[in-house]
Motif scaffolding. Structure first.
Motif, PDB file in Angstrom:
ATOM      1  N   THR A 120       7.212 -10.896   0.871  1.00 52.68           N
ATOM      2  CA  THR A 120       7.513  -9.918  -0.185  1.00 52.68           C
ATOM      3  C   THR A 120       6.232  -9.283  -0.716  1.00 52.68           C
ATOM      4  O   THR A 120       6.140  -8.053  -0.867  1.00 52.68           O
ATOM      5  N   VAL A 121       5.235 -10.113  -0.989  1.00 51.39           N
ATOM      6  CA  VAL A 121       3.970  -9.617  -1.525  1.00 51.39           C
ATOM      7  C   VAL A 121       3.250  -8.752  -0.505  1.00 51.39           C
ATOM      8  O   VAL A 121       2.757  -7.660  -0.826  1.00 51.39           O
ATOM      9  N   VAL A 122       3.188  -9.209   0.737  1.00 49.62           N
ATOM     10  CA  VAL A 122       2.474  -8.459   1.782  1.00 49.62           C
ATOM     11  C   VAL A 122       3.120  -7.100   2.016  1.00 49.62           C
ATOM     12  O   VAL A 122       2.422  -6.068   2.093  1.00 49.62           O
ATOM     13  N   ARG A 123       4.418  -7.077   2.138  1.00 48.22           N
ATOM     14  CA  ARG A 123       5.088  -5.783   2.376  1.00 48.22           C
ATOM     15  C   ARG A 123       4.856  -4.816   1.231  1.00 48.22           C
ATOM     16  O   ARG A 123       4.654  -3.619   1.446  1.00 48.22           O
ATOM     17  N   ARG A 124       4.886  -5.326   0.013  1.00 46.08           N
ATOM     18  CA  ARG A 124       4.621  -4.452  -1.135  1.00 46.08           C
ATOM     19  C   ARG A 124       3.202  -3.902  -1.102  1.00 46.08           C
ATOM     20  O   ARG A 124       2.983  -2.707  -1.325  1.00 46.08           O
ATOM     21  N   GLU A 125       2.227  -4.771  -0.814  1.00 47.36           N
ATOM     22  CA  GLU A 125       0.834  -4.340  -0.849  1.00 47.36           C
ATOM     23  C   GLU A 125       0.438  -3.497   0.362  1.00 47.36           C
ATOM     24  O   GLU A 125      -0.603  -2.844   0.330  1.00 47.36           O
ATOM     25  N   LEU A 126       1.252  -3.520   1.409  1.00 49.51           N
ATOM     26  CA  LEU A 126       0.995  -2.671   2.580  1.00 49.51           C
ATOM     27  C   LEU A 126       1.635  -1.289   2.439  1.00 49.51           C
ATOM     28  O   LEU A 126       1.492  -0.457   3.343  1.00 49.51           O
ATOM     29  N   ALA A 127       2.319  -1.053   1.337  1.00 45.91           N
ATOM     30  CA  ALA A 127       3.010   0.238   1.142  1.00 45.91           C
ATOM     31  C   ALA A 127       2.041   1.401   1.327  1.00 45.91           C
ATOM     32  O   ALA A 127       0.942   1.422   0.776  1.00 45.91           O
ATOM     33  N   GLY A 128       2.461   2.351   2.134  1.00 49.39           N
ATOM     34  CA  GLY A 128       1.610   3.509   2.433  1.00 49.39           C
ATOM     35  C   GLY A 128       0.758   3.319   3.681  1.00 49.39           C
ATOM     36  O   GLY A 128       0.224   4.302   4.213  1.00 49.39           O
ATOM     37  N   TRP A 129       0.632   2.087   4.102  1.00 50.48           N
ATOM     38  CA  TRP A 129      -0.140   1.788   5.327  1.00 50.48           C
ATOM     39  C   TRP A 129       0.768   1.564   6.528  1.00 50.48           C
ATOM     40  O   TRP A 129       0.368   1.750   7.649  1.00 50.48           O
ATOM     41  N   ILE A 130       1.979   1.076   6.275  1.00 52.23           N
ATOM     42  CA  ILE A 130       2.932   0.878   7.370  1.00 52.23           C
ATOM     43  C   ILE A 130       4.265   1.497   6.976  1.00 52.23           C
ATOM     44  O   ILE A 130       4.537   1.724   5.817  1.00 52.23           O
TER      45      ILE A 130
END
Length: 343
Positions: free
Chosen positions: A333-343
């Motif tokens: 959950t944390v990783v997907r949120r923090e990758l927003a705009g990159w993937i």
């Protein structure tokens, strides 16, 4: 004359277009022997984020006493909780598993490369950042695996990551993961782990201690938000469980040296509760993503012995989230949120 003939061209082996995710935990010695322990403790205890004393005062104690006496003692403690099947600490086992499971969870994004590192010991942050860059990662998310922010944990991971960039000619873009102490996914995972653990007992704990790693009190007074974030985690967890305030107690463990640390201390609280007549308690370590020396030896082992020795009858330690489905759901959950705009 053809101008293009003199122009440099991109090296055919230079990879690009990838996004890296680097999971970073505190660290682990390579073995339980004196040399391995001393090497690990030296790197850890010379970090000025961890020990903020002036070097002129600290180093004579460190090199004259601590690094001569502590490696043997800590090595024996590690031996008691060592993963003998893989000949490594469980912290290394769980962090590697978390990395592999994260890679599987993000397999739908082939441009993402997941790796793991340790702040102290191996594999180092510098070596894995270099590896991710060689794999073509032009953007890297560094994830310090600490739900609550502390300068001695989160900040020193970030320090080392940016220090590594100082030596790179071609720097990747870097993001760091902020604390997630109040993330609903994290609170839910903790609550579910407690409920599942209690359901497996044939007795009911009268009290649950949420034991967080301590920091010196003066670090908090200087502005470190760690104490407040621990308190918020505990409050949200208690509310999610629907418990009265007195059933869940916040304590702090693993103090080191002569100065005052955050209180109440876990070991003293366990002793006090037993002497006051409580007979059944449970302890959980919400600030640790993976079980390690401080949870397995200090809490499941030592704290349990203190409670039983002082009149307690039932003691149980609730494992960390580790690489469980609930734990991985939080990290994803944390990783997907923090990758927003990159993937």
């Amino acid at each position: 004359m053809n101008d293009t003939a003199s122009r440099p061209t991109a090296h055919p082996l230079v990879r690009h277009g990838k996004v890296g995710v680097l999971l970073v935990n505190l660290g682990t010695p390579d073995g339980t022997d004196y040399t391995s322990m001393r090497r690990y403790l030296k790197e850890f205890l010379t970090d000025t984020r961890v020990i903020e004393w002036p070097k002129i005062a600290w180093y004579p104690i460190l090199f004259g006493i601590v690094l001569n006496t502590r490696p043997g003692k800590v090595g024996k403690a590690y031996e008691s909780i060592w993963n003998n099947d893989l000949n490594e600490s469980f912290l290394r086992t769980y962090t590697r598993n978390q990395s592999e499971k994260m890679a599987a969870a993000l397999s739908g994004h082939p441009q993402v490369v997941v790796d793991w590192a340790m702040r102290y010991g191996q594999p180092s942050i510098a070596s894995r950042l270099a590896h991710l860059q060689k794999e073509g990662c032009e953007r890297i998310l560094v994830f310090p695996l600490y739900p609550q922010y502390a300068a001695a944990t989160t900040a020193t991971v970030n320090d080392k990551a940016f220090e590594t960039l100082l030596k790179m000619r071609w720097q990747p873009a870097l993001r760091t993961v902020p604390p997630y102490h109040d993330d609903p996914a994290y609170i839910e995972a903790l609550a579910v782990s407690i409920e599942k653990h209690f359901a497996g007992l044939d007795w009911e704990p009268e009290r649950l201690l949420t034991s967080f790693h301590g920091i010196p009190k003066n670090y908090f007074e200087k502005g470190d938000p760690y104490y407040c974030q621990c308190q918020k985690t505990a409050r949200l967890l208690r509310e999610r469980l629907g418990w009265p305030e007195e059933r869940l107690v916040v304590t702090f463990q693993s103090r080191f040296g002569p100065e005052e640390w955050l209180q109440p201390y876990t070991d003293k609280t366990v002793e006090k509760l037993a002497k006051e007549g409580l007979r059944r308690i449970a302890v959980i370590n919400p600030g640790f993503v993976s079980d390690c020396l401080e949870t397995l030896e200090e809490i499941a082992g030592e704290a349990g012995e203190i409670f039983l020795h002082n009149g307690g009858e039932k003691f149980t330690h609730i494992p960390c989230l580790n690489d469980s489905p609930e734990g991985m759901a939080v990290l994803e959950t944390v990783v997907r949120r923090e990758l927003a705009g990159w993937i």
